[in-house]
Design an enzyme around this catalytic site. Structure first.
Site, mmCIF file in Angstrom:
data_model
loop_
_atom_site.group_PDB
_atom_site.id
_atom_site.type_symbol
_atom_site.label_atom_id
_atom_site.label_comp_id
_atom_site.label_asym_id
_atom_site.label_seq_id
_atom_site.Cartn_x
_atom_site.Cartn_y
_atom_site.Cartn_z
ATOM 1 N N GLU A 430 0.837 -1.219 0.000
ATOM 2 C CA GLU A 430 0.000 0.000 0.000
ATOM 3 C C GLU A 430 0.863 1.257 0.000
ATOM 4 O O GLU A 430 0.464 2.288 0.555
ATOM 5 C CB GLU A 430 -0.952 0.021 1.208
ATOM 6 C CG GLU A 430 -2.038 -1.008 1.175
ATOM 7 C CD GLU A 430 -2.864 -0.968 -0.098
ATOM 8 O OE1 GLU A 430 -2.919 0.099 -0.730
ATOM 9 O OE2 GLU A 430 -3.420 -2.014 -0.457
HETATM 10 C C1 LIG Z 1 3.050 -9.592 0.599
HETATM 11 C C2 LIG Z 1 2.707 -8.539 -0.412
HETATM 12 C C3 LIG Z 1 1.388 -8.280 -0.691
HETATM 13 C C4 LIG Z 1 1.051 -7.326 -1.658
HETATM 14 N N1 LIG Z 1 -0.264 -7.132 -2.003
HETATM 15 C C5 LIG Z 1 -0.563 -6.397 -3.111
HETATM 16 C C6 LIG Z 1 -1.879 -6.366 -3.650
HETATM 17 O O1 LIG Z 1 -2.814 -6.962 -3.115
HETATM 18 N N2 LIG Z 1 -2.085 -5.659 -4.800
HETATM 19 C C7 LIG Z 1 -1.092 -5.004 -5.435
HETATM 20 O O2 LIG Z 1 -1.348 -4.416 -6.471
HETATM 21 N N3 LIG Z 1 0.170 -4.982 -4.933
HETATM 22 C C8 LIG Z 1 0.465 -5.678 -3.804
HETATM 23 N N4 LIG Z 1 1.752 -5.708 -3.315
HETATM 24 C C9 LIG Z 1 2.774 -4.916 -3.970
HETATM 25 C C10 LIG Z 1 3.228 -3.752 -3.115
HETATM 26 O O3 LIG Z 1 2.226 -2.771 -3.050
HETATM 27 C C11 LIG Z 1 4.561 -3.246 -3.702
HETATM 28 O O4 LIG Z 1 5.538 -4.204 -3.369
HETATM 29 C C12 LIG Z 1 4.927 -1.878 -3.188
HETATM 30 O O5 LIG Z 1 4.064 -0.905 -3.701
HETATM 31 C C13 LIG Z 1 6.357 -1.483 -3.533
HETATM 32 O O6 LIG Z 1 6.635 -1.696 -4.902
HETATM 33 P P1 LIG Z 1 7.941 -2.524 -5.336
HETATM 34 O O7 LIG Z 1 7.921 -3.804 -4.550
HETATM 35 O O8 LIG Z 1 7.967 -2.638 -6.794
HETATM 36 O O9 LIG Z 1 9.141 -1.688 -4.806
HETATM 37 P P2 LIG Z 1 9.844 -0.472 -5.603
HETATM 38 O O10 LIG Z 1 8.815 0.444 -6.116
HETATM 39 O O11 LIG Z 1 10.819 -1.037 -6.553
HETATM 40 O O12 LIG Z 1 10.601 0.250 -4.414
HETATM 41 C C14 LIG Z 1 11.908 -0.157 -3.938
HETATM 42 C C15 LIG Z 1 12.411 0.913 -2.961
HETATM 43 O O13 LIG Z 1 12.561 2.167 -3.661
HETATM 44 C C16 LIG Z 1 11.810 3.174 -3.030
HETATM 45 N N5 LIG Z 1 11.237 4.054 -4.050
HETATM 46 C C17 LIG Z 1 10.610 3.687 -5.195
HETATM 47 N N6 LIG Z 1 10.249 4.778 -5.875
HETATM 48 C C18 LIG Z 1 10.632 5.852 -5.178
HETATM 49 C C19 LIG Z 1 10.540 7.260 -5.366
HETATM 50 N N7 LIG Z 1 9.935 7.792 -6.432
HETATM 51 N N8 LIG Z 1 11.071 8.060 -4.418
HETATM 52 C C20 LIG Z 1 11.643 7.555 -3.315
HETATM 53 N N9 LIG Z 1 11.767 6.234 -3.088
HETATM 54 C C21 LIG Z 1 11.273 5.394 -4.007
HETATM 55 C C22 LIG Z 1 10.742 2.473 -2.218
HETATM 56 O O14 LIG Z 1 10.325 3.244 -1.104
HETATM 57 C C23 LIG Z 1 11.465 1.193 -1.802
HETATM 58 O O15 LIG Z 1 12.204 1.416 -0.635
HETATM 59 C C24 LIG Z 1 2.084 -6.613 -2.314
HETATM 60 C C25 LIG Z 1 3.429 -6.872 -1.986
HETATM 61 C C26 LIG Z 1 3.743 -7.830 -1.078
HETATM 62 C C27 LIG Z 1 5.206 -8.121 -0.815
#
Ligand SMILES: Cc1cc2nc3c(=O)[nH]c(=O)nc-3n(C[C@H](O)[C@H](O)[C@H](O)COP(=O)(O)OP(=O)(O)OC[C@H]3O[C@@H](n4cnc5c(N)ncnc54)[C@H](O)[C@@H]3O)c2cc1C
Length: 581
Positions: A430
């Protein structure tokens, strides 16, 4: 050690801090009488302790299991979900007109806390369903509402939120899933990852809300639309019909929330229906995300409460070390000042977070029923704080829970480790804490010149004179208010966004601990007037507030310095300088 809902504190917060009496005067909430609310809390507490808590550990050990596109939830989950549906728990916060029970968000929040404390993995299925219901209620066509809403509110069909793709996590502008118009529907194709309860055996149908792009859509977030993709396409009579081509390719093996299936979803020309208008999907999704962000913040409160209860029980039993005053006798570890310090950190922060979350829930009720802009602005300001601060603190509290257990905390037997593992996801999904903090600093402070934050600070200042009998609390809160005020000025005045955002997470933490301090100060003032009614509870509340002021709120000036001066260090190194090989 079974979960006991902290009903006394919940009632205190609901009545004295969040103002149930005023909330119940809002149109449609007349059923939220003290007796009804009490009965609901008692029933929810029983359901949490007797049904959900006993399957929490087994859910962690067994996990959900994928086989050939189907997912089997752990032992006991199906029966528990059936009881959840029969109890009407999912219907609590929705309007009676659509089959809900029409109770305030404030009351539903306390119930949600109990369900999540007792079994966070289980609670995620209702959490996402409720978000999907909100989005459909506000943006769906009448036909979609007629077909789906009642079943979802009742709980016999569940909902999901399909945003994330391998290349599109925090940055949803990169979503690639396609939606091609086809007669009265669209054909949806693409892959989604990390979809919570994307597949499971708890309900007869699953309603996926999916972000996708139509063929002519513009690039970026302006070209994203929202589609409803059912697992089984409903027949004319509303029963689940033909299997749609939305399939679960696998589920993830992960650090925590093992019982909650995290699905890879593959859509191959799946039948989907447009929700609202084309290209407005992201704003609709924000409806779901705001509700879900609040709920994930509440997960921080819930897991803290559970970790605290287990640590407290252990500290009363575990004999180790001698009494500092009486000497020879071996004592339970709760006698040792450092163990008490850890337990007080757990207790005070949990209570502060609960109070803030419930007050925000009440503001959501006012915003929803009165359309008052000031209430909505306060809610918007506080959503990233509740999400970011409560979850970061939840992890700290769960970690303290392990520490109180010593070595027994690190092994799985006691359950303390599960809370820490389960809590770890809350700062990621989220929207990560970093993303929440950027929302807070950019959209909620800088964009409006700090107006809502300053209006909120003016409320806090009104407490100052009332706190004359509590000089330490008064001083810590005044210092906190000053720290936030200076940071707001700094953020609004900053010309370089890198400077604004370098301190965004420390600022979010500052907002959280000051908002928590605000509620604890209000709690101490309310408790003071009621000491004679329940000496043990109200005296503890005042003492807990004093502890919070001395150990937590006191960090505010240092955080202010980090926000104002910290950017230089954050941006100083070139990427090659990070690791001096
Ligand atoms: C157990 C689990 C359940 C989930 N459930 C759902 C679900 O039901 N539906 C769904 O759609 N998704 C779901 N997700 C996905 C989740 O919302 C994402 O993992 C999350 O939004 C982060 O995206 P990412 O993993 O691609 O990380 P990334 O976006 O790659 O981020 C990696 C790091 O970079 C930082 N970062 C990225 N962009 C920026 C920026 N512009 N400025 C500063 N820092 C930045 C982040 O804070 C983080 O520390 C789930 C994930 C997990 C692990």
């Amino acid at each position: 050690m079974s979960y006991q809902a902290p009903l006394k504190d919940m009632r205190f917060v609901i009545n004295e801090l969040a103002g149930l009496q005023e909330v119940a005067k809002l149109p449609g909430y007349q059923d939220a009488t003290p007796d009804t609310v009490d009965a609901i809390l008692e029933q929810a507490s029983k359901f949490a302790s007797e049904v959900l808590d006993p399957i929490n550990h087994i859910g962690d050990q067994e996990g959900s299991i994928w086989s050939d596109g189907e997912v089997r939830t752990p032992k006991g989950f199906k029966a528990a979900y059936q009881q959840y549906v029969e109890g009407g728990w999912g219907a609590l916060p929705f309007d009676a007109a659509v089959g809900g029970q029409g109770l305030p968000k404030l009351v539903a929040t306390a119930v949600e806390e109990m369900l999540t404390s007792s079994n966070m993995s289980f609670s995620l299925c209702p959490l996402l369903t409720q978000g999907a219901i909100h989005a459909l209620e506000l943006c769906g066509s009448d036909a979609l509402k007629d077909t789906y809403l009642a079943k979802m509110i009742q709980g016999s069909w569940t909902g999901t939120m399909n945003l994330t793709e391998p290349q599109a996590g925090s940055d949803l502008a990169l979503v690639r899933t396609r939606a091609v118009p086809h007669g009265d529907h669209y054909k949806i194709s693409g892959q989604k990852i990390f979809i919570t309860y994307g597949e499971h055996d708890l309900s007869e149908n699953i309603v996926h809300l999916v972000l996708a792009r139509t063929p002519q859509a513009p690039e970026g977030v302006k070209g994203i639309s929202l589609f409803l993709v059912p697992k089984f396409i409903p027949n004319k009579d509303g029963t689940p019909g033909k299997r749609n081509s939305a399939r679960c390719a696998s589920i993830e093996h992960k650090l925590g929330i093992h019982a909650s299936p995290t699905a890879v979803m593959v859509f191959e020309d799946a039948v989907g229906y447009l929700v609202g208008e084309e290209n407005k999907g992201l704003s609709y999704m924000f409806i779901m995300m705001n509700a879900a962000r609040f709920s994930v913040g509440l997960e921080g409160v819930s897991i803290s409460e559970r970790a605290f209860q287990r640590a407290l029980a252990y500290a009363k039993e575990r004999l180790q070390g001698r009494d500092l005053v009486e000497g020879a006798k071996t004592v339970p570890i709760i006698k040792h000042p450092d163990v008490r310090r850890m337990l007080m950190l757990m207790k005070s922060q949990t209570e502060a977070m609960r109070a803030l979350a419930y007050v925000v829930a009440a503001a959501m009720d006012f915003a929803h029923k009165t359309r008052n802009k000031a209430h909505q602005a306060f809610v918007d300001l506080m959503i990233p704080v509740v999400k970011g601060w409560c979850t970061e603190t939840g992890i700290e509290v769960a970690s303290l829970g392990v520490q109180v257990h010593g070595g027994m905390g690190f092994v799985e037997e006691t359950g303390a480790a599960q809370y820490l593992r389960d809590a770890r996801i809350t700062t990621i999904y989220e929207g990560t804490t970093g993303i929440q903090a950027m929302d807070l600093v950019g959209r909620k402070i800088a964009r409006e010149g700090g107006a809502t934050a300053r209006a909120w600070l003016a409320e806090l200042k009104k407490l100052d004179a009332k706190l004359a009998a509590h000089p330490e609390i008064r001083k810590a809160l005044a210092d906190g208010v000053k720290a936030v005020e200076e940071c707001v000025d700094f953020i609004v005045g900053a010309k370089d966004p890198r400077v604004q955002f370098a301190g965004a997470v420390p600022f979010l933490k500052l907002m959280g601990i000051v908002a928590g301090g605000w509620q604890m100060a209000r709690a101490a003032l309310a408790a003071e007037k009621k000491v004679s009614e329940d000496k043990a509870f109200y005296e503890a509340k005042i003492a807990t507030t004093r502890f919070y002021a001395d150990h937590v709120l006191v960090q505010a000036p240092a955080l202010r310095n980090t926000v104002v001066n910290g950017a230089a260090g954050v941006m100083a190194l070139s990427e090659d300088q990070f690791l001096a090989a």
